[in-house]
Design an enzyme around this catalytic site. Structure first.
Site, short mmCIF file in Angstrom:
data_model
loop_
_atom_site.label_atom_id
_atom_site.label_comp_id
_atom_site.label_asym_id
_atom_site.label_seq_id
_atom_site.Cartn_x
_atom_site.Cartn_y
_atom_site.Cartn_z
CB CYS A 109 8.04 31.39 40.44
SG CYS A 109 7.61 31.96 42.10
CG HIS A 168 4.94 28.68 42.27
ND1 HIS A 168 6.30 28.70 42.12
CD2 HIS A 168 4.46 28.09 41.15
CE1 HIS A 168 6.63 28.13 40.97
NE2 HIS A 168 5.52 27.77 40.36
CG HIS A 214 6.31 27.01 36.91
ND1 HIS A 214 6.26 26.28 38.07
CD2 HIS A 214 6.23 26.08 35.92
CE1 HIS A 214 6.15 24.99 37.79
NE2 HIS A 214 6.13 24.85 36.49
#
Length: 180
Positions: A83, A136, A152
């Protein structure tokens, strides 16, 4: 010792960017041109906003070019990426230097409310049940009312577009930041 190291690396690969939900891809980027206006007649505020929009569109276009790329912990190429690698490469390719890992990225920019999110903003998440820090990151590619779509990389589905409305991502969401 080698076995413990391999297990530890596998653990980080699994929790690094969380699971994906549904695979969605958006390949068309809409561009708007205005004819007949010159830079001298456009107010400074509008010019700055236009530059920001153009830069955001360029970054989004770069990121969308990686749609479908498989997940690879620490990866930053079309052969595989995670990510933060996706965001890092998308920004770097558009001349923006930024940290490489998500929890360090989360320290950059200006925090904004979800209601104020625009294309090009970054969304940060904690996907680990026991995690105490952000692990993330996603790049906003579309805002349609209260539906925010972001690109992502997930461990299970690679690079894809998800919605902040999805239960998993909504629950894991921590904050939004503006960097442009």
């Amino acid at each position: 010792m080698l076995r413990k190291t391999i297990i530890l690396l596998l653990f980080f690969a699994v929790v690094a960017c969380g699971p994906g939900k549904r695979k969605r891809t958006y390949s068309k980027t809409r561009t708007v041109t205005v004819e007949g206006s010159t830079e001298d007649t456009i107010p400074k505020e509008t010019r700055k906003e236009e530059r920001t929009n153009v830069k955001a569109e360029a970054i989004i276009s770069t990121a969308m070019g990686f749609s479908g790329t498989r997940y690879k912990y620490g990866g930053t190429t079309e052969k595989g990426m995670d990510c933060s690698g996706l965001v890092y490469v998308s920004l770097r390719e558009n001349d923006i230097l930024f940290p490489r890992v998500s929890y360090q990225m989360a320290e950059e920019g200006q925090r904004i409310r979800v209601d104020d999110v625009q294309k090009g903003d970054l969304l940060y998440f904690k996907t680990s049940k026991s995690g105490k820090r952000i692990n993330h990151v996603g790049l906003v590619v579309e805002v349609d009312g209260d539906d925010i779509k972001f690109i992502h990389a997930t461990t299970s589905r690679g690079v894809l577009v998800s919605s902040l409305r999805e239960g998993y991502w909504n629950y894991a969401f921590v904050k939004a930041m503006r960097i442009l």
